[in-house]
Design a protein around this motif. Structure first.
Motif, PDB file in Angstrom:
ATOM      1  N   ALA A 152      87.254 -14.828  -7.066  1.00  9.25           N
ATOM      2  CA  ALA A 152      86.835 -13.565  -7.683  1.00  9.25           C
ATOM      3  C   ALA A 152      85.994 -12.720  -6.729  1.00  9.25           C
ATOM      4  N   ILE A 153      85.345 -13.351  -5.744  1.00  4.78           N
ATOM      5  CA  ILE A 153      84.501 -12.600  -4.818  1.00  4.78           C
ATOM      6  C   ILE A 153      85.320 -11.623  -3.983  1.00  4.78           C
ATOM      7  N   PHE A 154      86.620 -11.877  -3.826  1.00  2.00           N
ATOM      8  CA  PHE A 154      87.451 -10.957  -3.048  1.00  2.00           C
ATOM      9  C   PHE A 154      87.658  -9.643  -3.797  1.00  2.00           C
ATOM     10  N   GLY A 155      87.567  -9.663  -5.117  1.00  2.00           N
ATOM     11  CA  GLY A 155      87.583  -8.418  -5.879  1.00  2.00           C
ATOM     12  C   GLY A 155      86.362  -7.574  -5.569  1.00  2.00           C
ATOM     13  N   VAL A 156      85.220  -8.229  -5.387  1.00  2.00           N
ATOM     14  CA  VAL A 156      83.998  -7.519  -4.999  1.00  2.00           C
ATOM     15  C   VAL A 156      84.169  -6.916  -3.609  1.00  2.00           C
ATOM     16  N   TYR A 157      84.788  -7.685  -2.710  1.00  6.28           N
ATOM     17  CA  TYR A 157      85.050  -7.172  -1.360  1.00  6.28           C
ATOM     18  C   TYR A 157      85.912  -5.914  -1.391  1.00  6.28           C
ATOM     19  N   LEU A 158      86.955  -5.927  -2.200  1.00  2.00           N
ATOM     20  CA  LEU A 158      87.804  -4.739  -2.312  1.00  2.00           C
ATOM     21  C   LEU A 158      87.017  -3.560  -2.863  1.00  2.00           C
ATOM     22  N   LEU A 159      86.127  -3.825  -3.822  1.00  2.00           N
ATOM     23  CA  LEU A 159      85.344  -2.752  -4.432  1.00  2.00           C
ATOM     24  C   LEU A 159      84.375  -2.129  -3.439  1.00  2.00           C
ATOM     25  N   ILE A 160      83.637  -2.948  -2.694  1.00  2.00           N
ATOM     26  CA  ILE A 160      82.617  -2.402  -1.783  1.00  2.00           C
ATOM     27  C   ILE A 160      83.235  -1.781  -0.542  1.00  2.00           C
ATOM     28  N   THR A 161      84.522  -2.016  -0.307  1.00  2.00           N
ATOM     29  CA  THR A 161      85.192  -1.354   0.814  1.00  2.00           C
ATOM     30  C   THR A 161      85.977  -0.127   0.357  1.00  2.00           C
ATOM     31  N   GLY A 162      85.724   0.309  -0.880  1.00  2.00           N
ATOM     32  CA  GLY A 162      86.299   1.562  -1.361  1.00  2.00           C
ATOM     33  C   GLY A 162      87.697   1.463  -1.923  1.00  2.00           C
ATOM     34  N   ARG A 163      88.250   0.269  -2.014  1.00  2.00           N
ATOM     35  CA  ARG A 163      89.602   0.116  -2.550  1.00  2.00           C
ATOM     36  C   ARG A 163      89.494  -0.204  -4.045  1.00  2.00           C
TER      37      ARG A 163
END
Length: 429
Positions: free
Chosen positions: A196-207
């Motif tokens: 689930a942390i990869f969803g956070v990564y996508l969010l904080i990188t603007g995607r």
């Protein structure tokens, strides 16, 4: 990475044709893989491999299929319980259709194939197109990769780590804007929560779209689990997911998370506030570093930083969870070029993941809580390496993109259809 002549791209048809045209290299790859598998078989005869986790998965599938208490049973001589969400139990139902012996053999073969797939995906993500489609190289590296400690432990326990890593890496290496990018990552989180942390990564990188698609995939997995196993879903999401003690003892050397490191370092079974503070700082710093990697055009390194952050801050990260060492090694090889010190770094990281230093220490009972200072490093090679990687990435991305001496802003994984060469000054990721 373009083809050797710079005029085309490497494809399955072209590279497999070249592999067949070089039967000597192909034969060497097949021989290496055969020897490696023979070594695993000989080891399994000498020391019975437990494959305990596949028994747990099978019991979960049986409970899901028969309406049993999904979180009330224990199996194997270690009394192992179910620890995954109900959605995972639904996926494990087919494991009940064959005998346990057949299931274990199938699990080993499938994991070996998944390792080859992970090597292929890792090479593609790192821009090593020619290597990604080379049959001799894939066979040879699979033969060697089976003996990396995290991969080997995945085979020993019959784990699903390789499958989840392939799913996430395939999903995140797709171009931004690809249909349903993030959905597979959300499903992976529905099987085992840490992706689930990869969803956070996508969010904080603007995607944002991909991040919400990840959330949608996760929600779908939860709803499917609740639809088929409503009582088990209520039990898991309100109680079981918070019972980390169900997974195992956090201070043993098997646990290669930050909490395991601190427990052994502080000689306590419960590092408590020390771990919470360290995990919070590491999570914030790791995601910040991952975002910086993306901003500098190093998306693969951003994904790796996110993966390492998850492994560090998770309460328990067994050594076999660190199969992300495979794409990490591919990324390091892509960046090595002709620099001797960078190849020395690749070798050092490979040795770290193959050495099994934590198992070389005598750690029976509570001895892991009494290691001396020099034993601590041997007992925690993966979290130490993970922290070092985050520090190195923070230093590497310290300059602003586009500034003199800074890293170029390329943003994406190498495109599989890009025919041109990467700019000469752009570091390979």
């Amino acid at each position: 990475m373009s083809a050797a002549d710079g005029t085309g791209t490497w494809t399955w048809r072209r590279t497999w044709a070249q592999s067949i045209a070089s039967p000597g290299r192909l034969a060497i790859g097949v021989a290496l893989l055969g020897l490696s598998c023979a070594g695993l078989y000989a080891l399994s005869l000498a020391v019975q491999l437990p494959m305990s986790d596949i028994e747990v998965y099978r019991a979960e599938g049986h409970a899901a299929a028969t309406g049993g208490d999904l979180y009330g049973f224990t199996v194997t001589k270690w009394a192992l319980p179910a620890t995954y969400p109900p959605f995972a139990a639904l996926l494990f139902i087919p494991t009940t259709w064959i005998s346990l012996t057949t299931l274990k053999i199938t699990c080993v073969l499938v994991n070996a194939a998944l390792l080859a797939l992970l090597i292929h995906l890792s090479c593609k993500a790192a821009g090593l197109r020619r290597a990604a489609y080379s049959a001799p190289l894939l066979l040879g590296t699979t033969a060697l990769g089976l003996w990396l400690e995290p991969v080997f432990q995945t085979l020993v326990f019959g784990q699903v780590n390789l499958a989840l890593t392939c799913l996430v890496l395939w999903d995140l290496s797709r171009p931004d804007g690809a249909r349903f990018k993030g959905f597979a990552t959300g499903l992976a989180a529905g099987i085992k929560l840490t992706p689930a942390i990869f969803g956070v990564y996508l969010l904080i990188t603007g995607r944002v779209k991909a991040a919400f698609t990840t959330l949608a995939g996760f929600v779908v997995s939860v709803l499917l689990g609740a639809l088929v196993l409503p009582a088990a879903s209520v039990d898991f999401w309100t109680r079981r997911m918070f019972e980390t003690q169900r997974v195992g003892k956090l201070w043993i050397v098997d646990n290669q998370s930050l909490q395991g490191l601190l427990a052994r370092l502080l000689h306590t079974t419960e590092p408590g506030a020390w771990w919470l503070a360290a995990a919070a700082v590491t999570a914030a710093a790791g995601l910040w570093i991952a975002r910086r990697c993306y901003v500098h055009g190093l998306d693969l390194w951003g994904v790796l930083a996110t993966a390492v952050t998850a492994l560090l801050v998770s309460p328990i990260s067994w050594s076999h969870h660190w199969v992300w060492c495979v794409p990490l090694l591919a990324a390091l090889i892509a960046h090595a070029r002709r620099d001797a010190w960078r190849w020395a770094l690749v070798a050092a990281v490979a040795v770290t993941f193959a050495a099994r230093s934590m198992w070389a220490l005598y750690h029976k009972g509570t001895l892991a809580l009494h290691f001396s200072w020099w034993q601590q490093l041997l007992a925690a090679p993966y979290p130490v390496l993970g922290l070092a990687l985050l520090a190195a990435l923070a230093w590497w991305t310290r300059r602003t993109p586009g500034a003199p001496g800074g890293l170029p802003d390329t943003r994406r994984f190498p495109s599989p259809r890009a025919g041109g060469r990467r700019p000469a000054e752009a570091p390979s990721s």
